[in-house]
Design an enzyme around this catalytic site. Structure first.
Site, PDB file in Angstrom:
ATOM      1  N   ASN A   1       2.153  -6.588  -4.596  1.00 24.66           N
ATOM      2  CA  ASN A   1       0.930  -5.806  -4.779  1.00 24.66           C
ATOM      3  C   ASN A   1       1.111  -4.991  -6.057  1.00 24.66           C
ATOM      4  O   ASN A   1       1.747  -3.945  -6.052  1.00 24.66           O
ATOM      5  CB  ASN A   1       0.725  -4.891  -3.558  1.00 24.66           C
ATOM      6  CG  ASN A   1      -0.475  -3.984  -3.717  1.00 24.66           C
ATOM      7  OD1 ASN A   1      -1.270  -4.153  -4.642  1.00 24.66           O
ATOM      8  ND2 ASN A   1      -0.611  -3.020  -2.817  1.00 24.66           N
ATOM      9  N   TRP A   2       0.549  -5.517  -7.128  1.00 26.18           N
ATOM     10  CA  TRP A   2       0.770  -4.867  -8.429  1.00 26.18           C
ATOM     11  C   TRP A   2      -0.074  -3.613  -8.586  1.00 26.18           C
ATOM     12  O   TRP A   2       0.057  -2.892  -9.585  1.00 26.18           O
ATOM     13  CB  TRP A   2       0.479  -5.870  -9.561  1.00 26.18           C
ATOM     14  CG  TRP A   2       1.515  -6.963  -9.681  1.00 26.18           C
ATOM     15  CD1 TRP A   2       2.744  -7.006  -9.069  1.00 26.18           C
ATOM     16  CD2 TRP A   2       1.430  -8.159 -10.469  1.00 26.18           C
ATOM     17  NE1 TRP A   2       3.413  -8.163  -9.416  1.00 26.18           N
ATOM     18  CE2 TRP A   2       2.620  -8.886 -10.283  1.00 26.18           C
ATOM     19  CE3 TRP A   2       0.453  -8.697 -11.314  1.00 26.18           C
ATOM     20  CZ2 TRP A   2       2.870 -10.115 -10.908  1.00 26.18           C
ATOM     21  CZ3 TRP A   2       0.694  -9.921 -11.938  1.00 26.18           C
ATOM     22  CH2 TRP A   2       1.888 -10.613 -11.741  1.00 26.18           C
ATOM     23  N   LYS A   3      -0.980  -3.352  -7.667  1.00 25.42           N
ATOM     24  CA  LYS A   3      -1.854  -2.170  -7.720  1.00 25.42           C
ATOM     25  C   LYS A   3      -2.524  -2.086  -9.102  1.00 25.42           C
ATOM     26  O   LYS A   3      -2.792  -3.119  -9.726  1.00 25.42           O
ATOM     27  CB  LYS A   3      -1.062  -0.912  -7.357  1.00 25.42           C
ATOM     28  CG  LYS A   3      -0.347  -1.062  -6.004  1.00 25.42           C
ATOM     29  CD  LYS A   3       0.199   0.222  -5.454  1.00 25.42           C
ATOM     30  CE  LYS A   3       0.874  -0.038  -4.113  1.00 25.42           C
ATOM     31  NZ  LYS A   3       1.396   1.177  -3.475  1.00 25.42           N
TER      32      LYS A   3
ATOM     33  N   HIS B   1      -5.880  -1.533   2.415  1.00 27.27           N
ATOM     34  CA  HIS B   1      -4.675  -0.815   1.996  1.00 27.27           C
ATOM     35  C   HIS B   1      -4.869   0.694   2.206  1.00 27.27           C
ATOM     36  O   HIS B   1      -5.986   1.207   2.055  1.00 27.27           O
ATOM     37  CB  HIS B   1      -4.380  -1.110   0.524  1.00 27.27           C
ATOM     38  CG  HIS B   1      -3.024  -0.646   0.110  1.00 27.27           C
ATOM     39  ND1 HIS B   1      -2.768   0.666  -0.198  1.00 27.27           N
ATOM     40  CD2 HIS B   1      -1.848  -1.299   0.015  1.00 27.27           C
ATOM     41  CE1 HIS B   1      -1.480   0.799  -0.489  1.00 27.27           C
ATOM     42  NE2 HIS B   1      -0.900  -0.385  -0.366  1.00 27.27           N
TER      43      HIS B   1
ATOM     44  N   GLU C   1       2.300  -0.910   7.164  1.00 32.97           N
ATOM     45  CA  GLU C   1       2.772  -0.057   6.078  1.00 32.97           C
ATOM     46  C   GLU C   1       2.606   1.401   6.483  1.00 32.97           C
ATOM     47  O   GLU C   1       1.514   1.981   6.284  1.00 32.97           O
ATOM     48  CB  GLU C   1       1.957  -0.307   4.800  1.00 32.97           C
ATOM     49  CG  GLU C   1       2.061  -1.712   4.261  1.00 32.97           C
ATOM     50  CD  GLU C   1       1.739  -1.754   2.768  1.00 32.97           C
ATOM     51  OE1 GLU C   1       2.633  -2.098   1.995  1.00 32.97           O
ATOM     52  OE2 GLU C   1       0.611  -1.418   2.380  1.00 32.97           O
TER      53      GLU C   1
ATOM     54  N   SER D   1       8.061   0.936   0.266  1.00 29.92           N
ATOM     55  CA  SER D   1       9.333   1.145  -0.443  1.00 29.92           C
ATOM     56  C   SER D   1      10.361   0.056  -0.148  1.00 29.92           C
ATOM     57  O   SER D   1      11.545   0.332  -0.006  1.00 29.92           O
ATOM     58  CB  SER D   1       9.913   2.525  -0.100  1.00 29.92           C
ATOM     59  OG  SER D   1       9.005   3.551  -0.420  1.00 29.92           O
TER      60      SER D   1
ATOM     61  N   GLY E   1       5.212  -3.111  -3.445  1.00 33.17           N
ATOM     62  CA  GLY E   1       4.486  -2.479  -4.546  1.00 33.17           C
ATOM     63  C   GLY E   1       5.399  -2.269  -5.742  1.00 33.17           C
ATOM     64  O   GLY E   1       5.621  -3.163  -6.557  1.00 33.17           O
TER      65      GLY E   1
HETATM   66  P1  PGA Z   1       5.609   0.328  -2.399  1.00 29.10           P
HETATM   67  O1  PGA Z   1       4.102  -0.093  -2.096  1.00 29.10           O
HETATM   68  O2  PGA Z   1       6.462  -0.894  -2.212  1.00 29.10           O
HETATM   69  O3  PGA Z   1       5.570   0.816  -3.809  1.00 29.10           O
HETATM   70  O4  PGA Z   1       5.961   1.406  -1.423  1.00 29.10           O
HETATM   71  C1  PGA Z   1       3.783  -0.935  -1.026  1.00 29.10           C
HETATM   72  C2  PGA Z   1       2.303  -0.969  -0.849  1.00 29.10           C
HETATM   73  O5  PGA Z   1       1.665   0.091  -1.011  1.00 29.10           O
HETATM   74  O6  PGA Z   1       1.730  -2.020  -0.563  1.00 29.10           O
END
Ligand code: PGA
Length: 261
Positions: A9-11, A93, A164, A211, A232
């Site tokens: 998930n590159w956001k 999300h 999550e 994380s 992420g």
């Molecule tokens: P993160 O994000 O791995 O940076 O905690 C995961 C997500 O929000 O999908």
């Protein structure tokens, strides 16, 4: 459905050229073990689609409209995503729930829109820190599943549920494996109640996010535990992301159950 799913998930990160470079590095690794899915931001989807064409790496999007077409300025429909090569789409999300006011009902409509276009929704659920501290984590997660999936028939494309916990998404520190895993039976049980035991077992998997990195992925992702990870921050650099894939594939190398529900 073939675990482990490792979903990037590159956001709202990476320009077009950075997205293409990262996708090219993932493809070049030749990863075959599990199901690797890259979810770029909307403007970069087509460019990444070109990189992934003819490879084992699959394309996803980070959001979708609940509407089919029409006067919805700024929205992107499921059919548009399918037409540019997406097979998966992240829905609900926690950042969209918190920052853009998405409710379980809206998220349910997005899940249905994804199914109608033949996409596999990646339905994100998870409690906030204060909800967990108040002993409400189970109830919150159950409601997120049942309200988003009420009356839904899981299409042949299947459904991925990503647990999550909001308090474990970076920059927060990660959850421990046992803290995450205690929620797995709660999620699988509410999934079975919402979509039926057979559909849950045959067409749904539950993955983990928050994380996740190479050093902790196998705390969560193993046969009989979570069937993959939504990643992420650590998906934004090829080296770390490829290490996550390798760790998860190794954990699954001996046994590949079809589902953890
Ligand atoms: P993160 O994000 O791995 O940076 O905690 C995961 C997500 O929000 O999908």
């Amino acid at each position: 459905m073939q675990p482990p799913y490792i979903i990037a998930n590159w956001k709202m990160n990476l320009t077009r050229s950075e997205s293409v470079t990262l996708a090219t590095a993932v493809v070049a690794s030749g990863s075959k073990g599990g199901s690797v899915i890259l979810c770029p931001s909307f403007p970069n989807i087509s460019s990444v689609a070109d990189v992934l064409q003819g490879t084992t790496i699959v394309l996803g999007a980070q959001d979708v409209s609940s509407a089919e077409r029409g006067s919805f300025t700024g929205e992107v429909s499921a059919a548009m995503l399918a037409a540019v090569g997406c097979r998966y789409v992240i829905v609900g999300h926690s950042e969209r729930r918190q920052r853009f006011g998405e409710t379980n009902q809206i998220i349910g409509q997005k899940v249905s829109a994804a199914f109608r276009a033949g996409l596999t929704p990646i339905l994100c659920i998870g409690e906030k820190r204060d909800e967990r501290d108040a002993g409400q984590a189970r109830a919150v997660v159950r409601a997120q599943v049942s309200e988003a999936l009420a009356g839904t028939e899981v299409s042949a494309a299947g459904l991925i549920v990503a647990y999550e916990p909001v308090w474990a998404i970076s920059p927060n520190p990660p959850a421990r494996g046992d803290e995450a895993l205690e929620m797995l039976p709660v999620i699988t049980d509410s999934l079975s109640q919402s979509v039926g035991v057979n559909a849950a077992r045959e067409r749904c998997v539950v993955i983990y996010g928050g994380s996740v990195g190479a050093s902790n992925v196998t705390e969560f992702v193993r046969p009989g535990k979570f069937a993959g990870a939504l990643v992420g921050r650590e998906s934004l650099a090829a080296d770390e992301f490829l290490r996550i894939i390798a760790e998860a594939d190794a954990a699954y190398a001996t046994r590949s159950p079809r589902s953890n529900v």
